[in-house]
Design an enzyme around this catalytic site. Structure first.
Site, short mmCIF file in Angstrom:
data_model
loop_
_atom_site.label_atom_id
_atom_site.label_comp_id
_atom_site.label_asym_id
_atom_site.label_seq_id
_atom_site.Cartn_x
_atom_site.Cartn_y
_atom_site.Cartn_z
N ASP A 98 -0.77 3.31 -2.27
CA ASP A 98 -1.85 2.35 -1.98
C ASP A 98 -1.38 1.08 -1.29
O ASP A 98 -2.01 0.04 -1.38
CB ASP A 98 -2.55 1.98 -3.29
N GLU A 120 -0.33 10.91 -4.43
CA GLU A 120 -0.77 9.99 -5.49
C GLU A 120 -2.18 9.50 -5.19
O GLU A 120 -2.47 8.31 -5.17
CB GLU A 120 0.19 8.82 -5.66
N GLU A 134 -4.46 -3.24 -3.22
CA GLU A 134 -4.22 -1.82 -3.42
C GLU A 134 -5.48 -1.00 -3.73
O GLU A 134 -5.60 0.13 -3.28
CB GLU A 134 -3.18 -1.62 -4.53
N HIS A 211 5.43 -8.75 -10.37
CA HIS A 211 5.46 -9.23 -8.98
C HIS A 211 4.12 -9.12 -8.26
O HIS A 211 4.01 -9.52 -7.11
CB HIS A 211 6.48 -8.43 -8.18
N ARG A 213 0.48 -9.42 -6.53
CA ARG A 213 -0.18 -10.58 -5.93
C ARG A 213 -1.15 -11.25 -6.88
O ARG A 213 -1.23 -12.49 -6.95
CB ARG A 213 -0.92 -10.15 -4.65
N HIS A 244 11.67 -10.21 -8.18
CA HIS A 244 11.23 -9.84 -6.83
C HIS A 244 11.58 -10.97 -5.86
O HIS A 244 11.61 -12.15 -6.22
CB HIS A 244 9.73 -9.61 -6.84
#
Length: 383
Positions: A98, A120, A134, A211, A213, A244
């Site tokens: 995604d 997936e 995503e 990590h 967003r 990250h």
């Protein structure tokens, strides 16, 4: 019979980990020419995976720039992929998951009327902003794709509810579990000297990976404060946090955690080190989707640092708990596992609902069948 040219497009480390086993299967299949194209949406972390699995790419767009926006990633990937597609003329394009690279890969294939296989497929939260971007990326991928490789029956059901053709949806299991078969090693020695010093028998290692967003800013601050609360309450714990490289993540994590003597802040780990660190940790706190799939195979409970998850199978199977992003909730859920050995044991022993390590074989056979190169379809994965 001519070679069947299949192009795989990947841009980030999670994609690479999950596509590596499938790429290796395709490259070992007679009559198939596998072409790997990188957007390099993430650079160094992607290169780690390619090196680990000894994979080379025929094309590398190298689009990553400091401070890149979603618009920049999408536009640069689309422009670069058009040139590669015109040169290679693949018969199918494979995308995974995604990411923005996945969306760009699907669109580029569509613009050139090339069939798309979505690895997936079918994960959903139902909230278009969680996770961002995503959730919309994967929904759009499902509109474009011709073959949908759903990791679980629940993912298949999501696609069916959206009206997709049943004969184009296949339950395969998740390819990440194929990767774990080769990366987790009982005698593994960590290349990082700081990890080699950890006595995993003398302390309970809490592995953290955060990590996303939507967790940047206030949610990540809440997560860090909850972690400090845990360290104060349980003096036999050690926190290991591979951080990250996103500056928005690093700034917050280092601000709150860098001074604590039982916190180990590391650079992002290569998959081999990370998978073996997961296997030796007590439990894992994460906002990562992939870790929710990997950890159950290793007998490690997962606390999901999100308010929603597109992987409800883990919650239903009892391998994961939804902890949210509020300080009090995270502390309560984590404390429960640290204090209640029966609850911990039940999560650690729960069966993994995400696969059996044969997803790549199934996907390869489905692709061959789609092009008339295999007489039969594989048996679907059943949890």
């Amino acid at each position: 019979m001519s070679l069947l040219k299949i192009m795989s497009i990947i841009g980030t480390r999670p994609e690479a980990i999950k596509m590596a086993p499938l790429i290796r299967v395709l490259r070992g299949t007679a009559g198939v020419e596998e072409v790997l194209c990188l957007t390099a949406q993430h650079r160094e972390m992607l290169d780690q995976v390619l090196s680990l699995f000894n994979l080379t790419a025929r094309h590398d767009l190298n689009i990553m720039k400091e401070g890149q926006s979603l618009t920049h990633i999408t536009a640069r990937a689309l422009e670069g992929l058009e040139e590669v597609i015109l040169r290679e003329k693949p018969q199918m394009i494979l995308v995974q998951g995604d990411t923005t690279t996945t969306l760009a890969g699907s669109l580029a294939a569509f613009y050139h009327k090339i069939p798309v296989g979505h690895v997936e497929a079918g994960l959903r939260t139902g909230d278009k902003y969680a996770p961002f971007p995503e959730e919309i990326n994967r929904r759009l991928n499902s509109v474009v794709a011709d073959l949908h490789f759903a990791p679980t029956p629940a993912s298949r059901d999501n696609l069916l509810q959206e009206g997709l053709a049943p004969d184009k949806i296949f339950v395969t299991g998740n390819t990440v579990l194929d990767a774990l078969k080769t990366t987790v090693q009982p005698g593994f020695v960590f290349p990082d000297p700081l990890l080699r010093k950890i006595d995993f028998q003398a302390c309970r290692v809490l592995l953290v990976e955060a990590h996303r967003r939507e967790n940047m800013g206030s949610p990540l601050e809440e997560i860090c404060l909850a972690l400090l609360d845990l360290l104060r309450a349980f003096d036999d714990t050690l926190l290991v946090f591979p951080v990250h490289r996103n500056p928005a993540v690093r700034g917050t994590v280092y601000k709150y955690l860098r001074e604590h003597p039982r916190v180990l802040l590391l650079e992002p780990l290569d998959p081999l080190s990370f998978h073996n660190l997961m296997a030796r940790s007590y439990f894992i706190l994460t906002d990562s989707g992939g870790i929710q799939e990997e950890a159950p195979s290793l007998g490690r409970p997962v606390l999901v640092l999100r308010d929603l998850t597109e992987r409800p199978e883990a919650l239903e199977a009892g391998t994961a708990l939804l902890a949210g992003t509020k300080r009090e909730s995270i502390f309560k859920k984590a404390s429960g596992l640290l204090q209640d050995s029966a609850a911990y044991g039940a999560m650690a022993r729960a069966a993994n609902p995400y696969g059996d390590g044969r997803a790549s074989e199934r996907i390869c056979q489905i692709i061959l069948h789609y092009f008339g190169r295999s007489p039969s379809l594989p048996e679907p994965f059943e949890p």
